[in-house]
Design an enzyme around this catalytic site. Structure first.
Site, PDB file in Angstrom:
ATOM      1  N   ASP A  15      -7.840  -5.460  -0.011  1.00  0.00           N
ATOM      2  CA  ASP A  15      -8.276  -6.356  -1.095  1.00  0.00           C
ATOM      3  C   ASP A  15      -7.859  -7.801  -0.900  1.00  0.00           C
ATOM      4  OD1 ASP A  15      -7.515  -3.588  -3.146  1.00  0.00           O
ATOM      5  OD2 ASP A  15      -9.508  -4.328  -2.667  1.00  0.00           O
ATOM      6  N   HIS A  28       0.853  -1.193   0.000  1.00  0.00           N
ATOM      7  CA  HIS A  28       0.000   0.000   0.000  1.00  0.00           C
ATOM      8  C   HIS A  28       0.888   1.242   0.000  1.00  0.00           C
ATOM      9  CE1 HIS A  28      -3.208   2.803   1.067  1.00  0.00           C
ATOM     10  NE2 HIS A  28      -4.035   1.842   0.723  1.00  0.00           N
TER      11      HIS A  28
HETATM   12  C1  SDX Z   1      -6.206  -0.090  -2.973  1.00  0.00           C
HETATM   13  O1  SDX Z   1      -4.497   4.474  -2.115  1.00  0.00           O
HETATM   14  C2  SDX Z   1      -5.408   3.811  -1.503  1.00  0.00           C
HETATM   15  O2  SDX Z   1      -5.817   4.193  -0.400  1.00  0.00           O
HETATM   16  C3  SDX Z   1      -5.974   2.627  -2.231  1.00  0.00           C
HETATM   17  C4  SDX Z   1      -6.967   1.778  -1.469  1.00  0.00           C
HETATM   18  C5  SDX Z   1      -8.265   2.529  -1.218  1.00  0.00           C
HETATM   19  O3  SDX Z   1      -8.992   2.143  -0.280  1.00  0.00           O
HETATM   20  O4  SDX Z   1      -8.609   3.444  -2.023  1.00  0.00           O
HETATM   21  O5  SDX Z   1      -6.412   1.380  -0.233  1.00  0.00           O
HETATM   22  C6  SDX Z   1      -7.364   0.523  -2.266  1.00  0.00           C
HETATM   23  O6  SDX Z   1      -5.976   0.238  -4.109  1.00  0.00           O
HETATM   24  C7  SDX Z   1      -5.311  -1.029  -2.225  1.00  0.00           C
HETATM   25  C8  SDX Z   1      -4.096  -1.506  -3.079  1.00  0.00           C
HETATM   26  C9  SDX Z   1      -4.558  -2.613  -4.013  1.00  0.00           C
HETATM   27  N1  SDX Z   1      -3.480  -2.993  -4.939  1.00  0.00           N
HETATM   28  C10 SDX Z   1      -2.841  -4.149  -4.855  1.00  0.00           C
HETATM   29  O7  SDX Z   1      -3.004  -4.962  -3.951  1.00  0.00           O
HETATM   30  C11 SDX Z   1      -1.896  -4.416  -6.025  1.00  0.00           C
HETATM   31  C12 SDX Z   1      -0.558  -4.938  -5.482  1.00  0.00           C
HETATM   32  N2  SDX Z   1       0.100  -3.884  -4.750  1.00  0.00           N
HETATM   33  C13 SDX Z   1       0.958  -3.010  -5.463  1.00  0.00           C
HETATM   34  O8  SDX Z   1       0.960  -2.938  -6.813  1.00  0.00           O
HETATM   35  C14 SDX Z   1       1.484  -1.817  -4.681  1.00  0.00           C
HETATM   36  O9  SDX Z   1       1.776  -2.237  -3.427  1.00  0.00           O
HETATM   37  C15 SDX Z   1       0.576  -0.603  -4.612  1.00  0.00           C
HETATM   38  C16 SDX Z   1       0.154  -0.161  -5.966  1.00  0.00           C
HETATM   39  C17 SDX Z   1      -0.620  -0.897  -3.787  1.00  0.00           C
HETATM   40  C18 SDX Z   1       1.374   0.522  -3.950  1.00  0.00           C
HETATM   41  O10 SDX Z   1       2.410   0.815  -4.797  1.00  0.00           O
HETATM   42  P1  SDX Z   1       3.472   1.996  -4.422  1.00  0.00           P
HETATM   43  O11 SDX Z   1       3.139   2.673  -3.174  1.00  0.00           O
HETATM   44  O12 SDX Z   1       3.667   2.832  -5.629  1.00  0.00           O
HETATM   45  O13 SDX Z   1       4.744   1.174  -4.113  1.00  0.00           O
HETATM   46  P2  SDX Z   1       5.752   0.667  -5.204  1.00  0.00           P
HETATM   47  O14 SDX Z   1       5.020   0.092  -6.377  1.00  0.00           O
HETATM   48  O15 SDX Z   1       6.744   1.740  -5.453  1.00  0.00           O
HETATM   49  O16 SDX Z   1       6.433  -0.562  -4.416  1.00  0.00           O
HETATM   50  C19 SDX Z   1       7.485  -0.309  -3.493  1.00  0.00           C
HETATM   51  C20 SDX Z   1       8.363  -1.545  -3.595  1.00  0.00           C
HETATM   52  C21 SDX Z   1       8.740  -1.885  -5.049  1.00  0.00           C
HETATM   53  O17 SDX Z   1       9.967  -2.531  -5.005  1.00  0.00           O
HETATM   54  P3  SDX Z   1      11.296  -1.637  -5.431  1.00  0.00           P
HETATM   55  O18 SDX Z   1      11.032  -1.080  -6.817  1.00  0.00           O
HETATM   56  O19 SDX Z   1      11.379  -0.545  -4.379  1.00  0.00           O
HETATM   57  O20 SDX Z   1      12.442  -2.621  -5.387  1.00  0.00           O
HETATM   58  O21 SDX Z   1       7.623  -2.684  -3.101  1.00  0.00           O
HETATM   59  C22 SDX Z   1       7.445  -3.629  -4.156  1.00  0.00           C
HETATM   60  C23 SDX Z   1       7.705  -2.908  -5.456  1.00  0.00           C
HETATM   61  O22 SDX Z   1       8.204  -3.808  -6.440  1.00  0.00           O
HETATM   62  N3  SDX Z   1       6.049  -4.083  -4.074  1.00  0.00           N
HETATM   63  C24 SDX Z   1       5.658  -5.340  -4.203  1.00  0.00           C
HETATM   64  C25 SDX Z   1       4.261  -5.298  -4.021  1.00  0.00           C
HETATM   65  N4  SDX Z   1       3.869  -4.049  -3.801  1.00  0.00           N
HETATM   66  C26 SDX Z   1       4.974  -3.296  -3.839  1.00  0.00           C
HETATM   67  N5  SDX Z   1       6.344  -6.489  -4.459  1.00  0.00           N
HETATM   68  C27 SDX Z   1       5.584  -7.615  -4.514  1.00  0.00           C
HETATM   69  N6  SDX Z   1       4.245  -7.662  -4.356  1.00  0.00           N
HETATM   70  C28 SDX Z   1       3.545  -6.537  -4.099  1.00  0.00           C
HETATM   71  N7  SDX Z   1       2.222  -6.569  -3.939  1.00  0.00           N
END
Ligand code: SDX
Length: 428
Positions: free
Chosen positions: A363, A306
């Site tokens: 989720d 998140h």
């Molecule tokens: C919702 O914003 C909100 O409030 C949203 C929400 C709401 O109520 O409105 O809470 C609802 O959208 C919840 C999130 C649902 N999405 C997912 O579950 C999809 C999987 N999660 C990700 O794609 C990710 O965690 C996000 C999109 C939720 C957040 O992404 P960020 O904050 O932009 O973080 P990032 O992509 O920069 O990740 C940081 C690091 C990265 O590694 P590095 O590039 O730093 O090496 O963490 C890793 C990412 O690769 N990472 C993950 C991961 N999520 C982040 N690695 C593996 N699995 C994951 N799920």
């Protein structure tokens, strides 16, 4: 406003910017004059460090796993409140007195039906259309039918449009499901609760009475409450940006639905259950954990991570407990729930997830419950949109009423070609 300032020293000149403080949470420094004074923009793709507005609706502390709606903790609302009460709270800022809640609930119930011609919109879709495609289309089309509540300068019209959107989303979502399974639409039954009415329109049939299961109604109500609002997330920011141009509320909410659909946002609940089903058994978890950690593999653990929560998502905790409760009370054993719990346990003890502060989000467990209740996976994000509509309209109303609001128009760091002259095709 505080008497504190943040000073940027640029080319030997100091540029002080006032620090603003809220009632709780990070302070901000006001850079609205930065470009005029320095000729520079800030740079913040994804808005990781940018406050886009002032708001009094929802507060999140990502480090402590705190989520407050108008100051009330989400776990208390999920346990004690109803979705209509939370909708009133988000819209008006205070928990309603009984007479206020009864009046609000009655008002919403008077708007649950759709204009009869909107039924024909469904006929234009393929039966296998994704429900979110239908939601985008039908909600956007509401502006073609409810002209008497599209003047955003009129507070009364704004509130009527808000009531219409909150009231009609269950009807629209239920009709999307009915259309996909080839069953007739059911009209709303206002003798039921908001949640019970939705369950009947979704799972009832004209051939026999539908009895709302109180276990399912309570779980659905809690799921709606957990999804109601969440500060300036991507879809809420989309609604605010669309609204900042003066677009009508139905178009703004349709824009929010479109943004929510993405798998990185609301679409994650559908993707998470599909992922858990693909994993299939706890013995396969290590392989998927390895894929999630592999920089060269685009696979991510859906329902994990998140932007704001760098500790647990308080909604996920309530959702996990609800999953246990509902499956036990419905006497359903779903191996997917065992996979989800084991995946969480393994991930949370893995250095990769610990150092990147990745925890289950709202989720991760919701799909297990929705599947147990009987929703097809494709309906999950439509349910998220149904519930989030109360947050979207509350945030939209707050934005329209904000004297500081103006059309949102970000700038950029331009990295393209500098000026050059046109070359006729024969000379290229
Ligand atoms: C919702 O914003 C909100 O409030 C949203 C929400 C709401 O109520 O409105 O809470 C609802 O959208 C919840 C999130 C649902 N999405 C997912 O579950 C999809 C999987 N999660 C990700 O794609 C990710 O965690 C996000 C999109 C939720 C957040 O992404 P960020 O904050 O932009 O973080 P990032 O992509 O920069 O990740 C940081 C690091 C990265 O590694 P590095 O590039 O730093 O090496 O963490 C890793 C990412 O690769 N990472 C993950 C991961 N999520 C982040 N690695 C593996 N699995 C994951 N799920």
């Amino acid at each position: 406003m505080t008497d504190k300032t943040v000073t940027l020293a640029i080319d030997g000149t100091n540029h002080p910017y006032p620090v603003l403080e809220g009632s709780v949470g990070p302070e901000v420094f006001d850079v609205r004059k930065l470009y005029n004074e320095t000729g520079m923009f800030t740079y913040d793709p994804g808005y990781t460090s940018t406050a886009s507005c002032q708001s009094a609706i929802t507060y999140i502390d990502g480090e402590k796993g705190i989520l407050l709606h108008r100051g009330y903790p989400i776990d208390q609302l999920a346990e004690n409140s109803t979705f209509m009460e939370v909708a009133y709270l988000l819209l008006h800022g205070e928990l309603p007195k009984k007479v206020e809640l009864d009046d609000f609930t009655w008002t919403i119930s008077r708007h649950t039906m759709l204009h009869e011609q909107l039924m024909t919109f469904y006929r234009g879709f393929r039966r296998d259309a994704h429900p979110m495609a239908i939601m985008c289309g039908v909600v956007g089309a509401l502006s073609a039918f409810y002209h008497d509540s599209t003047d955003i300068t009129d507070p009364e019209q704004r509130m009527i449009a808000s009531h219409r959107l909150i009231a009609k989303m269950p009807t629209i979502a239920a009709m999307a499901h009915k259309y996909s399974v080839g069953q007739p639409f059911l009209y709303p039954d206002n003798s039921l609760t908001y949640t019970g009415n939705f369950l009947r329109m979704t799972f009832g049939v004209p051939a026999e009475p539908y009895h709302v299961n109180p276990v399912i109604e309570r779980a659905m109500r809690r799921i709606f409450i957990l999804h109601a609002d969440h500060e300036q997330n991507a879809s809420t920011s989309t609604v605010r940006l669309a609204g900042s141009s003066g677009a009508n509320p139905f178009a703004c909410i349709a824009a929010g639905i479109a943004c929510l659909w993405g798998p990185a946002h609301g679409g994650a609940n559908e993707a998470a259950l599909n992922m858990l089903r693909e994993i299939g058994h706890t013995s396969n978890i290590p392989k998927y954990i390895a894929r999630a950690k592999d920089k060269d593999d685009p696979f991510r653990l859906m329902g994990f991570g998140h932007r704001v929560y760098k500790n647990f998502d308080p909604r996920a905790k309530v959702m996990k407990a609800t999953a246990d409760e509902v499956l036990k009370e419905l006497n359903i054993s779903d191996p997917v729930l065992d996979v989800a719990k084991e995946l969480e346990r393994i991930a949370l003890s893995d250095d990769y997830f610990i150092e990147k502060k990745l925890y289950p989000n709202v989720d991760f467990y919701s799909g297990v419950i929705l599947n147990a209740i009987g929703f097809p996976t494709e309906m999950f994000t439509a349910l998220f949109a149904l519930a989030r509509t109360v947050g979207w309209v509350a945030q939209w109303n707050e934005m329209i009423s904000d004297p500081e609001q103006k059309i949102g128009r970000p700038r950029q760091l331009y990295v393209g070609a500098t000026q050059r002259n046109y070359v006729p095709v024969g000379k290229r």
